[in-house]
Design a protein around this motif. Structure first.
Motif, PDB file in Angstrom:
ATOM      1  N   ASP A 418       3.239  -7.601  11.813  1.00  0.00           N
ATOM      2  CA  ASP A 418       3.138  -8.636  11.135  1.00  0.00           C
ATOM      3  C   ASP A 418       3.735  -8.496   9.531  1.00  0.00           C
ATOM      4  OD1 ASP A 418       1.975 -10.073  13.177  1.00  0.00           O
ATOM      5  OD2 ASP A 418      -0.223  -9.496  12.392  1.00  0.00           O
ATOM      6  N   SER A 419       4.251  -7.309   9.427  1.00  0.00           N
ATOM      7  CA  SER A 419       4.962  -7.280   8.047  1.00  0.00           C
ATOM      8  C   SER A 419       6.150  -8.195   8.016  1.00  0.00           C
ATOM      9  CB  SER A 419       5.674  -5.734   8.024  1.00  0.00           C
ATOM     10  OG  SER A 419       4.664  -5.012   7.942  1.00  0.00           O
ATOM     11  N   THR A 420       6.324  -8.399   6.659  1.00  0.00           N
ATOM     12  CA  THR A 420       7.550  -9.592   6.518  1.00  0.00           C
ATOM     13  C   THR A 420       8.544  -8.720   5.736  1.00  0.00           C
ATOM     14  OG1 THR A 420       6.290  -9.884   4.429  1.00  0.00           O
ATOM     15  CG2 THR A 420       5.449 -11.313   6.013  1.00  0.00           C
ATOM     16  N   ALA A 421       9.693  -9.783   5.508  1.00  0.00           N
ATOM     17  CA  ALA A 421      10.718  -9.382   4.939  1.00  0.00           C
ATOM     18  C   ALA A 421      10.457  -8.686   3.362  1.00  0.00           C
ATOM     19  CB  ALA A 421      11.694 -10.572   4.760  1.00  0.00           C
ATOM     20  N   LEU A 422       9.353  -9.329   2.865  1.00  0.00           N
ATOM     21  CA  LEU A 422       9.091  -9.025   1.677  1.00  0.00           C
ATOM     22  C   LEU A 422       8.313  -7.371   1.518  1.00  0.00           C
ATOM     23  CD1 LEU A 422       8.977  -9.731  -1.359  1.00  0.00           C
ATOM     24  CD2 LEU A 422       6.844 -10.785  -1.070  1.00  0.00           C
ATOM     25  N   ASP A 423       7.728  -7.173   2.552  1.00  0.00           N
ATOM     26  CA  ASP A 423       7.234  -5.869   2.904  1.00  0.00           C
ATOM     27  C   ASP A 423       8.226  -4.627   3.001  1.00  0.00           C
ATOM     28  OD1 ASP A 423       3.970  -5.911   3.120  1.00  0.00           O
ATOM     29  OD2 ASP A 423       4.509  -7.341   4.941  1.00  0.00           O
ATOM     30  N   PHE A 424       9.131  -5.215   3.897  1.00  0.00           N
ATOM     31  CA  PHE A 424      10.470  -4.307   3.916  1.00  0.00           C
ATOM     32  C   PHE A 424      11.094  -4.056   2.512  1.00  0.00           C
ATOM     33  CE2 PHE A 424      14.734  -3.752   4.869  1.00  0.00           C
ATOM     34  CZ  PHE A 424      14.886  -2.861   5.754  1.00  0.00           C
ATOM     35  N   ILE A 428      11.560  -0.455   0.839  1.00  0.00           N
ATOM     36  CA  ILE A 428      12.884   0.243   0.532  1.00  0.00           C
ATOM     37  C   ILE A 428      12.464   0.921  -1.145  1.00  0.00           C
ATOM     38  CG2 ILE A 428      15.171  -0.103  -0.281  1.00  0.00           C
ATOM     39  CD1 ILE A 428      15.118  -2.003   2.362  1.00  0.00           C
ATOM     40  N   HIS A 429      12.114  -0.099  -2.085  1.00  0.00           N
ATOM     41  CA  HIS A 429      11.938   0.529  -3.432  1.00  0.00           C
ATOM     42  C   HIS A 429      11.124  -0.630  -4.114  1.00  0.00           C
ATOM     43  CE1 HIS A 429      12.673   1.948  -7.622  1.00  0.00           C
ATOM     44  NE2 HIS A 429      13.189   2.884  -6.870  1.00  0.00           N
ATOM     45  N   THR A 430      10.603  -0.203  -5.235  1.00  0.00           N
ATOM     46  CA  THR A 430       9.536  -1.239  -5.861  1.00  0.00           C
ATOM     47  C   THR A 430      10.606  -2.304  -6.414  1.00  0.00           C
ATOM     48  OG1 THR A 430       7.997   0.627  -6.199  1.00  0.00           O
ATOM     49  CG2 THR A 430       7.874  -1.328  -7.596  1.00  0.00           C
ATOM     50  N   GLU A 431      11.552  -1.836  -7.153  1.00  0.00           N
ATOM     51  CA  GLU A 431      12.549  -2.796  -7.986  1.00  0.00           C
ATOM     52  C   GLU A 431      13.247  -3.799  -6.898  1.00  0.00           C
ATOM     53  OE1 GLU A 431      12.871  -3.383 -11.100  1.00  0.00           O
ATOM     54  OE2 GLU A 431      11.100  -2.185 -11.145  1.00  0.00           O
ATOM     55  N   VAL A 432      13.428  -3.312  -5.627  1.00  0.00           N
ATOM     56  CA  VAL A 432      14.116  -4.117  -4.707  1.00  0.00           C
ATOM     57  C   VAL A 432      13.055  -5.198  -4.316  1.00  0.00           C
ATOM     58  CG1 VAL A 432      14.877  -4.258  -2.237  1.00  0.00           C
ATOM     59  CG2 VAL A 432      15.503  -2.513  -3.760  1.00  0.00           C
ATOM     60  N   GLY A 433      11.764  -5.043  -4.021  1.00  0.00           N
ATOM     61  CA  GLY A 433      10.687  -5.746  -3.740  1.00  0.00           C
ATOM     62  C   GLY A 433      10.569  -6.928  -4.711  1.00  0.00           C
ATOM     63  N   ALA A 434      10.455  -6.290  -6.129  1.00  0.00           N
ATOM     64  CA  ALA A 434      10.104  -7.178  -7.078  1.00  0.00           C
ATOM     65  C   ALA A 434      11.145  -8.353  -7.279  1.00  0.00           C
ATOM     66  CB  ALA A 434       9.986  -6.607  -8.392  1.00  0.00           C
ATOM     67  N   ALA A 469       5.242 -13.347  -7.965  1.00  0.00           N
ATOM     68  CA  ALA A 469       4.241 -14.528  -8.118  1.00  0.00           C
ATOM     69  C   ALA A 469       3.080 -14.108  -7.252  1.00  0.00           C
ATOM     70  CB  ALA A 469       4.866 -15.647  -7.512  1.00  0.00           C
ATOM     71  N   GLU A 470       2.022 -14.966  -7.676  1.00  0.00           N
ATOM     72  CA  GLU A 470       0.638 -14.775  -6.966  1.00  0.00           C
ATOM     73  C   GLU A 470       0.623 -14.966  -5.537  1.00  0.00           C
ATOM     74  OE1 GLU A 470      -3.461 -13.853  -7.401  1.00  0.00           O
ATOM     75  OE2 GLU A 470      -2.300 -14.513  -9.252  1.00  0.00           O
ATOM     76  N   GLY A 471       1.365 -16.194  -5.239  1.00  0.00           N
ATOM     77  CA  GLY A 471       1.612 -16.545  -3.656  1.00  0.00           C
ATOM     78  C   GLY A 471       2.105 -15.381  -3.036  1.00  0.00           C
ATOM     79  N   TRP A 472       3.001 -14.140  -3.300  1.00  0.00           N
ATOM     80  CA  TRP A 472       3.603 -13.269  -2.589  1.00  0.00           C
ATOM     81  C   TRP A 472       2.314 -12.416  -1.787  1.00  0.00           C
ATOM     82  CZ3 TRP A 472       8.048 -10.311  -5.265  1.00  0.00           C
ATOM     83  CH2 TRP A 472       9.069 -11.291  -5.493  1.00  0.00           C
ATOM     84  N   VAL A 477       1.730  -7.552   4.036  1.00  0.00           N
ATOM     85  CA  VAL A 477       0.378  -6.733   4.671  1.00  0.00           C
ATOM     86  C   VAL A 477       0.411  -5.486   4.387  1.00  0.00           C
ATOM     87  CG1 VAL A 477       0.694  -8.337   6.724  1.00  0.00           C
ATOM     88  CG2 VAL A 477       1.786  -6.432   6.734  1.00  0.00           C
ATOM     89  N   THR A 478       1.238  -4.778   3.902  1.00  0.00           N
ATOM     90  CA  THR A 478       1.377  -3.377   3.534  1.00  0.00           C
ATOM     91  C   THR A 478       0.706  -3.022   2.171  1.00  0.00           C
ATOM     92  OG1 THR A 478       3.583  -3.510   2.347  1.00  0.00           O
ATOM     93  CG2 THR A 478       3.387  -2.989   4.878  1.00  0.00           C
ATOM     94  N   SER A 479      -0.005  -1.810   1.965  1.00  0.00           N
ATOM     95  CA  SER A 479      -0.647  -1.566   0.700  1.00  0.00           C
ATOM     96  C   SER A 479       0.326  -1.341  -0.534  1.00  0.00           C
ATOM     97  CB  SER A 479      -1.501  -0.344   0.667  1.00  0.00           C
ATOM     98  OG  SER A 479      -2.351  -0.611   1.945  1.00  0.00           O
ATOM     99  N   LYS A 480       1.604  -0.811   0.008  1.00  0.00           N
ATOM    100  CA  LYS A 480       2.537  -0.492  -0.790  1.00  0.00           C
ATOM    101  C   LYS A 480       2.985  -2.013  -1.797  1.00  0.00           C
ATOM    102  CE  LYS A 480       7.122   1.917  -1.951  1.00  0.00           C
ATOM    103  NZ  LYS A 480       7.999   2.497  -1.306  1.00  0.00           N
ATOM    104  N   ALA A 481       3.142  -2.895  -0.909  1.00  0.00           N
ATOM    105  CA  ALA A 481       3.687  -4.253  -1.450  1.00  0.00           C
ATOM    106  C   ALA A 481       2.476  -5.005  -2.215  1.00  0.00           C
ATOM    107  CB  ALA A 481       3.971  -5.018  -0.306  1.00  0.00           C
ATOM    108  N   ARG A 482       1.379  -4.947  -1.603  1.00  0.00           N
ATOM    109  CA  ARG A 482       0.309  -5.711  -2.354  1.00  0.00           C
ATOM    110  C   ARG A 482      -0.160  -4.824  -3.583  1.00  0.00           C
ATOM    111  NH1 ARG A 482      -2.419  -8.885   1.127  1.00  0.00           N
ATOM    112  NH2 ARG A 482      -3.995  -9.116  -0.110  1.00  0.00           N
ATOM    113  N   ALA A 483       0.025  -3.546  -3.738  1.00  0.00           N
ATOM    114  CA  ALA A 483      -0.190  -2.644  -4.985  1.00  0.00           C
ATOM    115  C   ALA A 483       0.634  -2.987  -6.096  1.00  0.00           C
ATOM    116  CB  ALA A 483      -0.400  -1.177  -4.749  1.00  0.00           C
ATOM    117  N   ARG A 484       2.047  -3.394  -5.690  1.00  0.00           N
ATOM    118  CA  ARG A 484       2.931  -3.334  -6.714  1.00  0.00           C
ATOM    119  C   ARG A 484       2.857  -4.717  -7.162  1.00  0.00           C
ATOM    120  NH1 ARG A 484       2.792   1.105  -5.732  1.00  0.00           N
ATOM    121  NH2 ARG A 484       4.309   2.655  -5.556  1.00  0.00           N
ATOM    122  N   ILE A 485       2.675  -5.875  -6.267  1.00  0.00           N
ATOM    123  CA  ILE A 485       2.500  -7.117  -6.649  1.00  0.00           C
ATOM    124  C   ILE A 485       1.362  -7.286  -7.660  1.00  0.00           C
ATOM    125  CG2 ILE A 485       2.300  -9.427  -5.903  1.00  0.00           C
ATOM    126  CD1 ILE A 485       3.769  -8.745  -3.230  1.00  0.00           C
TER     127      ILE A 485
END
Length: 736
Positions: A418-424, A428-434, A469-472, A477-485
């Motif tokens: 259930d990971s999304t493109a945003l998790d991916f 890869i990298h915090t800055e890429v996600g942001a 954004a808050e909606g992100w 679903v990944t902890s890494k993405a949630r923590a960075r957001i």
């Protein structure tokens, strides 16, 4: 008083210690035996006057934990020493400094990780969650802390029978909430399955016993079937000169119960009650080829289900699990799961992380388990969430299946299902996600919330103008993405929360309520917000209307009119109950104790007499009665066990309770009439509501009834099952 035979107990202690040394023998080097002996003597002396709830000498427990570490997990000398001493700092006068002087810094560090935090915590947190966090943070230092803690928890669950009922529920709930998923993620399948089974035994004994009995009743027939099923496979394996072992065993009680619930079917309709495991002895270099060769042999004799092939040999699971699974149709028309693996794979599957490390040295093969541990370490060292949020965040990483996707250059990335493109992007990298604004999958543009599928090749599109954004948080679903957001949103939220605080303070002043830490906590609970910052931010943005604070004041005043008791936790409540009803009374009797303290039936599970129940002391709504299998029970008991109280049904009071059942059958004229006759005429039960639908000849009815207890309901269900053309009848959760 029972007379203690000290001589016999000393003999038994010596026997258990010798057994531990025998199990540890393959792992011992140099003077390891003398170090273990020294640790045993320290533990024996420290615990000499202590006994467990069962009445046994306390020293039995650390010896058994050490034995589990060796025999069932495969840990070595340092872990044995730490296991023998794991309770001495917490329960005796021995200090951590003394442990370090006697056994060195590594053992002291492990024992520190295993020692519970003491002291008082601010409202809105949980001592259990704080202890979980402390223990889990040691992942960044030494994973053995977690493995020893799992051994400790396994022995506590095996000996839970001697504990009082509310403690059983608390410990069992913690186990299913965190420890069983943790064992799963670390690849300890045997321990995970036993913890799950023991949780079911103590939370819903009748269901556990019923399934256990049925497994036992079918044992002989199962043995005959397995023998017949494997006969042609064995013959072929022998002809190919393969070294192997074949095991046939039933699925765990908990997994069978899960299937019964998920499929809404009785035990008899679960088709894959057991699995056949073929374990092969072969060199590491040819493992993959041999496993596929055996797969070919199996499917030559039995037709496979193409949707049930699982290849965890080419790419292992995130916890290091490797095996080839297929489900095939036997000659008698039964589906059978066949697991094909090598001896190395089997040991990793049973003993998890410790076995993984043992074989890593021989094969020089890294696994996704190493990557998962590394990710968890990152998450833990950088998280500033509250203890409850932290544990919830960690737990969400434990039971997930995986999805396998690729970068544009063909690098494999394993993410939770259930990971999304945003998790991916964040992986890869915090800055890429942001800075992510979208992605391309197979050259087609997809949004941030696109759910990844196995085999997707993903290219991330970024923009320097983009920011989280808050909606992100709803997309990942990944902890890494949630923590960075969260991190990115935190600064902005801090500013908004200060604005919200000023608004609330003005409103409290107008309502003549003095702002205290208790009041802040009660307001946050009233609005069902997890933490203060979220609540104050929503006040500032208008997502929560500040006028709603008036409702909080009204609720607070109305609660003052009621007798909700003065008990903030289970111990205080039991003391209060004993003062009123006598020393032997420490159980809240539902239907009898209204004059002592007010309580309400929880609307999330609506228990009825006969259901296993517990009481929960809420922050602002008195005591609520929940079923032990309530959807919220595990979280309540695992995080707030100190507020769980023993509760039972008073037998003398006749009260009617609402319960619901689902009836499914083949539609025909007169079916509804036949059902209502059983309900009204035979069982004399009043119907509260009934909703009926019929599609393609299948009848489905949801019926709410006024019944007196579970026996009453079960008798009714048995009678309705006898109505012609009825296929299924079972109790369902009540929905108002």
């Amino acid at each position: 008083m029972v007379e203690i035979d000290t001589a016999e107990e000393n003999k038994e202690i010596a026997r258990r210690y010798r057994h531990l040394l025998k199990q540890a023998q393959p792992y011992l080097q140099d003077d390891d035996a003398s170090i273990i002996r020294k640790a045993f003597n320290v533990a024996l002396e420290a615990h000499k006057d202590m006994r467990r709830k069962s009445g046994e000498p306390y020293i039995y427990h650390p010896i058994e934990v050490a034995r589990i570490c060796v025999d069932e997990i495969g840990l070595g000398t340092t872990s044995i020493v730490a296991a023998l001493l794991h309770d001495v700092v917490e329960d005796t006068d021995i200090t951590l400094k003394e442990i370090e002087e006697l056994f060195g810094p590594k053992v002291a560090q492990i024992i520190d990780g295993l020692t519970k935090i003491s002291g008082v915590f601010e409202k809105g947190t949980s001592q259990q969650a704080e202890n979980f966090r402390k223990m889990l943070l040691t992942l960044s230092e030494d994973l053995r802390v977690i493995l020893i803690k799992l051994a400790d928890r396994l022995h506590n669950m095996r000996t839970l029978n001697s504990m009082p009922r509310n403690k059983q529920l608390k410990i069992a709930s913690e186990t299913i909430y965190l420890y069983a998923p943790l064992a799963h993620r670390l690849g300890l399948y045997a321990i995970k399955s036993e913890l799950e089974d023991l949780w079911l035994k103590y939370s819903n004994y009748n269901v556990y016993k019923e399934i256990a009995n049925k497994i036992n009743e079918t044992k002989r027939a199962r043995g005959t079937f397995i023998k017949s099923f494997i006969e042609p496979i064995k013959k072929e394996l022998d002809e190919n000169n393969l070294k192997y072992e074949i095991k046939g065993r039933p699925k765990s009680i908990h997994s069978i119960w899960n299937k019964m619930r998920a499929q809404n079917v009785p035990f008899e309709e679960i088709y894959d009650l057991f699995a056949i495991r073929i374990i092969l002895d072969c060199p590491f270099e040819i493992e993959k080829a041999i496993c596929w060769q055996v797969y070919s042999i199996v499917t030559d004799y039995y037709k496979p289900n193409p949707d049930r092939l699982r290849d965890w040999i080419s790419t292992s699971k995130a916890n290091g699990y490797e095996s080839l699974h297929t489900t095939v149709m036997s000659k008698s028309g039964k589906w059978v799961e066949v697991q094909i693996r090598t001896r190395r794979m089997d040991e990793i599957a049973e003993k998890g992380y410790a076995a993984h490390w043992k074989y890593k040295e021989k094969t020089n093969k890294s696994s996704s388990l190493d990557e998962w541990v590394a990710k968890i370490r990152d998450m833990m060292t950088e998280s500033d969430a509250t203890a409850l949020e932290f544990v919830d965040e960690f737990k969400s990483n434990l039971y997930n299946d995986e999805v396998f996707v690729f970068t544009p250059k063909g690098d494999l990335k394993i993410l939770p299902k259930d990971s999304t493109a945003l998790d991916f992007a964040f992986d890869i990298h915090t800055e890429v996600g942001a800075k992510c604004i979208g992605a391309k999958v197979s050259q087609k543009l997809v949004p941030l919330n696109y759910k990844l599928k196995n085999g997707d090749q993903v290219e991330i599109i970024t923009s320097n103008k983009q920011k989280p954004a808050e909606g992100w948080l709803g997309y990942v679903v990944t902890s890494k993405a949630r923590a960075r957001i969260r991190e990115s949103l935190q600064e902005e939220k801090k500013i908004r929360s200060e604005e919200g605080r000023e608004i609330v303070l003005r409103k409290l002043k107008q309502m003549k309520i003095e702002p205290s830490s208790d009041i802040w906590h009660e307001i946050r609970s009233f609005f069902n917000e997890k933490n203060q910052m979220d609540f104050l931010s929503k006040i500032a943005t208008g997502e929560i209307d500040s006028k709603e604070l008036k409702r909080f004041k009204e609720k607070k005043e109305s609660l003052k009119q009621k007798k909700t008791g003065n008990a903030p936790d289970a111990k205080s409540f039991e003391k209060e109950l004993k003062n009123v009803k006598g020393e032997e009374h420490d159980v809240l009797l539902i239907g009898e104790d209204m004059d002592v303290v007010e309580y309400t039936i929880a609307q999330c599970c609506k228990p009825i007499p006969g259901d296993e129940v517990f009481g929960f002391v809420t922050v602002s709504e008195g005591i609520k009665i929940h079923r032990t299998n309530c959807p919220n029970a595990v979280e309540l008991m695992s995080n707030h066990g100190h507020r769980v109280i023993k509760a039972g049904w008073a037998s003398k009071k006749q009260t009617r309770f609402v319960a619901s059942m689902l009836v499914i059958g083949t539609d025909r004229v007169g079916l509804i009439s036949d059902i209502t006759k059983v309900i009204s005429e035979q069982m004399k039960v009043n119907v509260r509501s009934m909703s009926i639908s019929s599609e393609d000849g299948i009848f489905e009815g949801k019926i709410q009834l006024f019944i007196s207890d579970t026996d009453h309901l079960n008798d009714l269900i048995k009678l309705i099952r006898k109505v012609p053309d009825i296929i299924k009848v079972h109790r369902i959760e009540d929905k108002d």
